[in-house]
Design a protein around this motif. Structure first.
Motif, PDB file in Angstrom:
ATOM      1  N   PHE A 224       0.815  -1.217   0.000  1.00  0.00           N
ATOM      2  CA  PHE A 224       0.000   0.000   0.000  1.00  0.00           C
ATOM      3  C   PHE A 224       0.844   1.261   0.000  1.00  0.00           C
ATOM      4  CE2 PHE A 224      -2.026   3.464   2.359  1.00  0.00           C
ATOM      5  CZ  PHE A 224      -3.058   3.743   1.482  1.00  0.00           C
ATOM      6  N   TYR A 225       1.837   1.335   0.868  1.00  0.00           N
ATOM      7  CA  TYR A 225       2.587   2.581   0.986  1.00  0.00           C
ATOM      8  C   TYR A 225       3.452   2.855  -0.244  1.00  0.00           C
ATOM      9  CZ  TYR A 225       0.875   3.075   5.714  1.00  0.00           C
ATOM     10  OH  TYR A 225       0.053   3.231   6.807  1.00  0.00           O
ATOM     11  N   THR A 226       3.772   1.836  -1.001  1.00  0.00           N
ATOM     12  CA  THR A 226       4.412   2.059  -2.299  1.00  0.00           C
ATOM     13  C   THR A 226       3.483   2.855  -3.206  1.00  0.00           C
ATOM     14  OG1 THR A 226       5.755   0.049  -2.161  1.00  0.00           O
ATOM     15  CG2 THR A 226       5.327   0.918  -4.360  1.00  0.00           C
ATOM     16  N   VAL A 227       2.220   2.482  -3.223  1.00  0.00           N
ATOM     17  CA  VAL A 227       1.232   3.162  -4.066  1.00  0.00           C
ATOM     18  C   VAL A 227       0.869   4.532  -3.506  1.00  0.00           C
ATOM     19  CG1 VAL A 227      -1.142   3.046  -4.910  1.00  0.00           C
ATOM     20  CG2 VAL A 227       0.304   1.017  -4.997  1.00  0.00           C
ATOM     21  N   SER A 228       0.707   4.629  -2.200  1.00  0.00           N
ATOM     22  CA  SER A 228       0.233   5.897  -1.623  1.00  0.00           C
ATOM     23  C   SER A 228       1.263   7.014  -1.778  1.00  0.00           C
ATOM     24  CB  SER A 228      -0.115   5.715  -0.146  1.00  0.00           C
ATOM     25  OG  SER A 228       1.036   5.475   0.635  1.00  0.00           O
ATOM     26  N   SER A 229       2.521   6.673  -1.967  1.00  0.00           N
ATOM     27  CA  SER A 229       3.531   7.704  -2.189  1.00  0.00           C
ATOM     28  C   SER A 229       3.748   7.979  -3.675  1.00  0.00           C
ATOM     29  CB  SER A 229       4.859   7.292  -1.546  1.00  0.00           C
ATOM     30  OG  SER A 229       5.333   6.075  -2.086  1.00  0.00           O
ATOM     31  N   ALA A 230       3.560   6.974  -4.508  1.00  0.00           N
ATOM     32  CA  ALA A 230       3.903   7.121  -5.919  1.00  0.00           C
ATOM     33  C   ALA A 230       2.707   7.292  -6.843  1.00  0.00           C
ATOM     34  CB  ALA A 230       4.712   5.902  -6.389  1.00  0.00           C
ATOM     35  N   ASP A 231       1.523   6.934  -6.391  1.00  0.00           N
ATOM     36  CA  ASP A 231       0.336   7.063  -7.237  1.00  0.00           C
ATOM     37  C   ASP A 231      -0.886   7.309  -6.355  1.00  0.00           C
ATOM     38  OD1 ASP A 231      -1.119   7.152  -9.578  1.00  0.00           O
ATOM     39  OD2 ASP A 231      -1.371   4.973  -9.722  1.00  0.00           O
ATOM     40  N   ALA A 232      -0.839   8.439  -5.637  1.00  0.00           N
ATOM     41  CA  ALA A 232      -1.862   8.754  -4.630  1.00  0.00           C
ATOM     42  C   ALA A 232      -3.073   9.398  -5.269  1.00  0.00           C
ATOM     43  CB  ALA A 232      -1.272   9.658  -3.555  1.00  0.00           C
ATOM     44  N   THR A 233      -3.916   8.572  -5.850  1.00  0.00           N
ATOM     45  CA  THR A 233      -5.189   9.055  -6.367  1.00  0.00           C
ATOM     46  C   THR A 233      -6.062   9.502  -5.188  1.00  0.00           C
ATOM     47  OG1 THR A 233      -6.209   6.878  -6.208  1.00  0.00           O
ATOM     48  CG2 THR A 233      -5.045   7.401  -8.269  1.00  0.00           C
ATOM     49  N   PRO A 234      -7.122  10.255  -5.433  1.00  0.00           N
ATOM     50  CA  PRO A 234      -8.009  10.636  -4.317  1.00  0.00           C
ATOM     51  C   PRO A 234      -8.522   9.442  -3.523  1.00  0.00           C
ATOM     52  CG  PRO A 234      -8.495  11.975  -6.243  1.00  0.00           C
ATOM     53  CD  PRO A 234      -7.486  10.944  -6.688  1.00  0.00           C
ATOM     54  N   ALA A 235      -8.810   8.335  -4.206  1.00  0.00           N
ATOM     55  CA  ALA A 235      -9.295   7.154  -3.499  1.00  0.00           C
ATOM     56  C   ALA A 235      -8.212   6.566  -2.602  1.00  0.00           C
ATOM     57  CB  ALA A 235      -9.773   6.106  -4.499  1.00  0.00           C
ATOM     58  N   VAL A 236      -6.977   6.557  -3.079  1.00  0.00           N
ATOM     59  CA  VAL A 236      -5.861   6.057  -2.271  1.00  0.00           C
ATOM     60  C   VAL A 236      -5.615   6.988  -1.087  1.00  0.00           C
ATOM     61  CG1 VAL A 236      -3.362   5.651  -2.264  1.00  0.00           C
ATOM     62  CG2 VAL A 236      -4.761   4.786  -4.153  1.00  0.00           C
ATOM     63  N   GLN A 237      -5.715   8.295  -1.310  1.00  0.00           N
ATOM     64  CA  GLN A 237      -5.534   9.249  -0.215  1.00  0.00           C
ATOM     65  C   GLN A 237      -6.593   9.061   0.860  1.00  0.00           C
ATOM     66  OE1 GLN A 237      -5.499  13.061  -2.278  1.00  0.00           O
ATOM     67  NE2 GLN A 237      -3.271  13.158  -2.132  1.00  0.00           N
ATOM     68  N   ALA A 238      -7.803   8.747   0.445  1.00  0.00           N
ATOM     69  CA  ALA A 238      -8.876   8.524   1.417  1.00  0.00           C
ATOM     70  C   ALA A 238      -8.559   7.314   2.299  1.00  0.00           C
ATOM     71  CB  ALA A 238     -10.206   8.334   0.693  1.00  0.00           C
ATOM     72  N   VAL A 239      -8.019   6.254   1.687  1.00  0.00           N
ATOM     73  CA  VAL A 239      -7.607   5.083   2.461  1.00  0.00           C
ATOM     74  C   VAL A 239      -6.494   5.459   3.424  1.00  0.00           C
ATOM     75  CG1 VAL A 239      -6.530   2.803   2.328  1.00  0.00           C
ATOM     76  CG2 VAL A 239      -8.307   3.437   0.685  1.00  0.00           C
ATOM     77  N   ASP A 240      -5.535   6.231   2.945  1.00  0.00           N
ATOM     78  CA  ASP A 240      -4.391   6.635   3.764  1.00  0.00           C
ATOM     79  C   ASP A 240      -4.844   7.411   5.000  1.00  0.00           C
ATOM     80  OD1 ASP A 240      -1.758   6.745   4.426  1.00  0.00           O
ATOM     81  OD2 ASP A 240      -1.153   8.125   2.831  1.00  0.00           O
ATOM     82  N   GLU A 241      -5.804   8.315   4.801  1.00  0.00           N
ATOM     83  CA  GLU A 241      -6.299   9.117   5.922  1.00  0.00           C
ATOM     84  C   GLU A 241      -7.010   8.255   6.955  1.00  0.00           C
ATOM     85  OE1 GLU A 241      -7.528  13.475   4.833  1.00  0.00           O
ATOM     86  OE2 GLU A 241      -8.175  12.177   3.187  1.00  0.00           O
ATOM     87  N   GLU A 242      -7.797   7.304   6.493  1.00  0.00           N
ATOM     88  CA  GLU A 242      -8.502   6.423   7.426  1.00  0.00           C
ATOM     89  C   GLU A 242      -7.543   5.459   8.102  1.00  0.00           C
ATOM     90  OE1 GLU A 242     -12.354   3.360   7.525  1.00  0.00           O
ATOM     91  OE2 GLU A 242     -11.961   4.595   5.755  1.00  0.00           O
ATOM     92  N   LEU A 243      -6.511   5.070   7.370  1.00  0.00           N
ATOM     93  CA  LEU A 243      -5.572   4.071   7.870  1.00  0.00           C
ATOM     94  C   LEU A 243      -4.622   4.623   8.927  1.00  0.00           C
ATOM     95  CD1 LEU A 243      -4.325   1.222   7.617  1.00  0.00           C
ATOM     96  CD2 LEU A 243      -2.955   2.107   5.702  1.00  0.00           C
ATOM     97  N   ALA A 244      -4.229   5.894   8.802  1.00  0.00           N
ATOM     98  CA  ALA A 244      -3.171   6.453   9.656  1.00  0.00           C
ATOM     99  C   ALA A 244      -3.419   6.220  11.143  1.00  0.00           C
ATOM    100  CB  ALA A 244      -2.985   7.935   9.351  1.00  0.00           C
ATOM    101  N   PRO A 245      -4.579   6.583  11.699  1.00  0.00           N
ATOM    102  CA  PRO A 245      -4.784   6.342  13.134  1.00  0.00           C
ATOM    103  C   PRO A 245      -4.886   4.857  13.482  1.00  0.00           C
ATOM    104  CG  PRO A 245      -6.795   7.207  12.132  1.00  0.00           C
ATOM    105  CD  PRO A 245      -5.715   7.323  11.099  1.00  0.00           C
ATOM    106  N   LEU A 246      -5.334   4.042  12.540  1.00  0.00           N
ATOM    107  CA  LEU A 246      -5.404   2.606  12.796  1.00  0.00           C
ATOM    108  C   LEU A 246      -4.008   2.011  12.928  1.00  0.00           C
ATOM    109  CD1 LEU A 246      -8.218   1.574  10.246  1.00  0.00           C
ATOM    110  CD2 LEU A 246      -8.455   2.160  12.673  1.00  0.00           C
ATOM    111  N   MET A 247      -3.103   2.426  12.052  1.00  0.00           N
ATOM    112  CA  MET A 247      -1.723   1.954  12.123  1.00  0.00           C
ATOM    113  C   MET A 247      -1.070   2.404  13.421  1.00  0.00           C
ATOM    114  SD  MET A 247      -0.559   0.042   9.600  1.00  0.00           S
ATOM    115  CE  MET A 247       1.200   0.332   9.509  1.00  0.00           C
ATOM    116  N   SER A 248      -1.314   3.656  13.797  1.00  0.00           N
ATOM    117  CA  SER A 248      -0.742   4.179  15.037  1.00  0.00           C
ATOM    118  C   SER A 248      -1.242   3.395  16.244  1.00  0.00           C
ATOM    119  CB  SER A 248      -1.093   5.658  15.175  1.00  0.00           C
ATOM    120  OG  SER A 248      -0.659   6.171  16.408  1.00  0.00           O
ATOM    121  N   ALA A 249      -2.533   3.137  16.285  1.00  0.00           N
ATOM    122  CA  ALA A 249      -3.111   2.412  17.415  1.00  0.00           C
ATOM    123  C   ALA A 249      -2.577   0.984  17.480  1.00  0.00           C
ATOM    124  CB  ALA A 249      -4.632   2.404  17.298  1.00  0.00           C
ATOM    125  N   HIS A 250      -2.425   0.365  16.327  1.00  0.00           N
ATOM    126  CA  HIS A 250      -1.914  -1.006  16.311  1.00  0.00           C
ATOM    127  C   HIS A 250      -0.476  -1.059  16.814  1.00  0.00           C
ATOM    128  CE1 HIS A 250      -1.445  -5.164  15.022  1.00  0.00           C
ATOM    129  NE2 HIS A 250      -0.308  -4.805  14.437  1.00  0.00           N
TER     130      HIS A 250
END
Length: 680
Positions: free
Chosen positions: A77-103
């Protein structure tokens, strides 16, 4: 969604485990992450609740075995989110960030796991561990302690809240910067405004405009750093001014992409977190677990270099004023005037050299050629293996004996969905424990010309390609047992060292003669030009060193604030001005390489309180270049030593200990001072 229907939860059918991005839909990511989170939590819980006395195998190795699925999904995922961050990918990234931190917090702050690690660490001398095993145990103990595992429950709760909020803010910073960088791309209505640019550069500007629905215009997209390659060539002062003005405005305009309130909150929360963990500042927290050891050590190095660098920049400015007929040298004119001075005093026109740096030839006959000569490895492009974007190319890398080493992915061109700058990341990492081999990615942001037009690189882009490939070699060569130590998993202020060393081959005669050939005629770059390029090593280093040190100092200044002082800062521009004046790098003609509002390295990347690492690592780099020169340069014997004693150990050994093993002593600073013209 069942595991069988989610391609991220099943093994890839492609060679060497390369993920098949053609099968992955953006909607697959979050379900895969949730499944991976749950799996690792079960694995960690099994360790933590065990009634068996802790051993290295049932605790440390079991921890290393856990999270394999999560690591695989995250790297994809992070390969794509840095190199091909479409709006849909950015939306996943925003939702994912606090989940990754909590985990992450749930594992690193687990008191049961910490108790087992702490008990093992206390008895480490009696466990009969190998050197790698002992170092892994020590690093796990430091990692958990540093993360706050020893805090009481209320402090841990606040720490978790801080980490969660920071994960959201850093993601927001990167999203804002990407949007503002695209919005501020400079539109030119006529070709005449681009006078001085090459046909290839104009072709790239025309393509960028056409991609934005402006086929009659030309668009200059912005680089991550303050300056821009076009500033050295554009003859129209107004055109240069527009580009620099747009670059410096990113993230600091009122509106929805304003990064100033975002970064101020990041600074405040990082300072509060550091205080919670027992440190006076975020910089003290970060450097305590790096080779530097303290912000005071970093400050001492930066201050030692700043005064002579600023003095050299002033001398350079006087020379530039003569070219501009005595006019004041502004930041938009510096690169343009510098090229005029370089041409008149050194008889070198770097912009005219681009036809000798055709991208494919630089890659195959320069970057790959040097690696083959030094390490014996070979490269074969695999057109049958798809990457995550049509512009990304896959190469299979083999050892000299023909055995598989790993895969290398090159993503050369800029696009609106790619973040700025250049970087290396891994899609898979090597581990003997898991039986995996590396897949590494290099990303650059070279403007893509129109079809049929060759890609001609600037000298800076050639340097970047060699530099990033140095990171790739580090990721490919690291041969470790445990995944924690894989690839470039070393201290942040050591990680730039291998990449900087790889830049030394750019001017090596046998390498340069092999790749620097005219795109149309095949004519090699004239030997006298090569000699002048080598002789110009300290040319404009006052500017280059000053702009870098200014950014490194800004990073240190922001992150040296106490929680109380951070809460009092409200004006980003005023803070920057005061910080740069403090170190004597407040020359308006030499702007900082990154201003705070677009300083992605420290506010959305992994370099917070760590941007100093480039110059810190360069001390080792310059000393290593001296060693190569003393021992015959580009030879297999030298390559094998560097590979085995430094690149190959990954993070499985203290990096300075590994350096002493390679060099036979600690690094000396004198080669760096000479390289940057700071010896006097």
């Amino acid at each position: 969604m069942s595991a069988s229907s989610n391609p991220l939860l099943t093994a890839s059918s492609l060679a060497w485990g390369l993920p098949d991005y053609r099968e992955i839909d953006v909607d697959d990511y979050l379900p895969a992450f949730r499944a991976a989170f749950a799996q690792q939590r079960r694995e960690i819980d099994a360790i933590a609740v065990s009634t068996e006395p802790p051993t290295f195998e049932n605790t440390v190795v079991a921890w290393e075995e856990s999270g394999r699925l999560l690591g695989d999904v995250a790297r994809v995922f992070y390969t794509v989110s840095s190199a091909d961050a479409t709006p849909a990918v950015q939306a996943v990234d925003e939702e994912l960030a606090p989940l990754m931190s909590a985990h992450s917090d749930a594992i690193l702050l687990d008191p049961r796991l910490y108790d087992r690690i702490e008990r093992l660490h206390a008895s480490r001398d009696d466990l009969g561990l190998t050197a790698e095993q002992r170092y892994l145990l020590e690093r796990r103990f430091v990692q958990m302690t540093h993360a706050g595992a020893g805090l009481d429950s209320s402090a841990k709760q606040r720490l978790t809240e801080l980490n969660s909020r920071l994960s959201v803010l850093t993601t927001t910073f990167e999203k804002n910067l990407l949007a503002d960088t695209n919005d501020l791309a400079v539109v030119f209505e006529s070709r005449e405004e681009l006078d001085g640019l090459s046909e290839g550069e104009i072709s790239a500007a025309a393509r960028a405009a056409a991609d934005r629905g402006r086929p009659e215009a030309y668009v200059i997209t912005l680089t991550l750093f303050t300056g821009h390659p076009a500033l050295a060539s554009l003859t129209n002062p107004r055109s240069r001014h527009r580009i620099l003005e747009a670059s410096r405005a990113r993230g600091s305009r009122p509106g929805r992409h304003d990064n100033r309130p975002v970064l101020l909150e990041i600074v405040r929360l990082r300072a509060e977190r550091a205080e919670l963990l027992g440190f006076p500042s975020h910089a003290a927290y970060v450097t305590s677990d790096q080779t530097a050891g303290s912000p005071e050590a970093v400050s001492a190095l930066l201050r030692r270099l700043a005064a002579p660098a600023a003095s050299n920049a002033q001398r350079e400015k006087l020379a530039l004023q003569e070219v501009l007929d005595g006019a004041e040298v502004g930041p938009e004119a510096w690169a343009f005037a510098t090229e005029r001075v370089r041409a008149s005093t050194l008889d070198i026109d770097t912009t005219a050299l681009r036809p000798w740096f055709e991208a494919e030839r630089v890659l195959r006959d320069g970057v790959f050629f040097a690696a083959t000569r030094l390490y014996g490895i070979t490269f074969r492009e695999r057109d049958d293996l798809p990457a995550y974007h049509e512009d990304a190319r896959v190469f299979e890398v083999s050892n000299e004996d023909g055995s598989h080493l790993g895969l290398f992915v090159l993503d050369l061109y800029t696009r609106d969905t790619k973040r700025g700058g250049a970087w290396m990341n891994s899609i898979a990492s090597q581990s003997a424990l898991r039986g995996t081999s590396p897949i590494v990615v290099n990303n650059l942001n070279v403007p893509k010309p129109s079809p049929g037009t060759p890609t001609l690189l600037t000298l800076d882009e050639v340097t970047t390609l060699f530099h990033e490939f140095g990171h790739a070699l580090h990721g490919l060569f690291a041969t470790v047992t445990y995944p924690t130590f894989a690839g470039t998993s070393v201290f942040r202020d050591f990680v730039e060292f291998p990449s900087q060393v790889n830049e030394m081959w750019i001017y090596r005669p046998e390498v340069l003669a092999n790749y620097a050939r005219h795109v149309d005629t095949g004519e090699p770059l004239a030997s006298d030009v090569v000699e002048r390029l080598e002789a110009s090593g300290t040319f404009n280093q006052g500017f280059a060193t000053s702009e870098y040190l200014a950014a490194a100092w800004l990073d240190l200044a922001w992150h040296s604030l106490s929680a109380e002082d951070a809460a009092a800062v409200t004006d980003v521009a005023a803070f920057e001005a005061a910080a740069l004046a403090d170190i004597g790098l407040d020359d308006s003609a030499v702007p900082t390489r990154y201003s705070s509002a677009y300083f992605a390295h420290i506010f959305s990347g992994g370099y917070s309180a760590g941007y100093y690492s480039y110059i810190w690592s360069e001390v080792l780099d310059a000393d290593t270049v001296e060693w190569f020169e003393e021992n015959g340069g580009l030879t297999r014997l030298n390559g094998d030593r560097f590979r085995q004693r430094l690149l190959g150990v990954g993070g499985s050994k203290d990096p300075l200990e590994a350096y002493r093993d390679f060099r036979g002593r600690d690094a000396r600073i004198e080669p760096l001072l000479a390289r940057r013209g700071l010896s006097a």
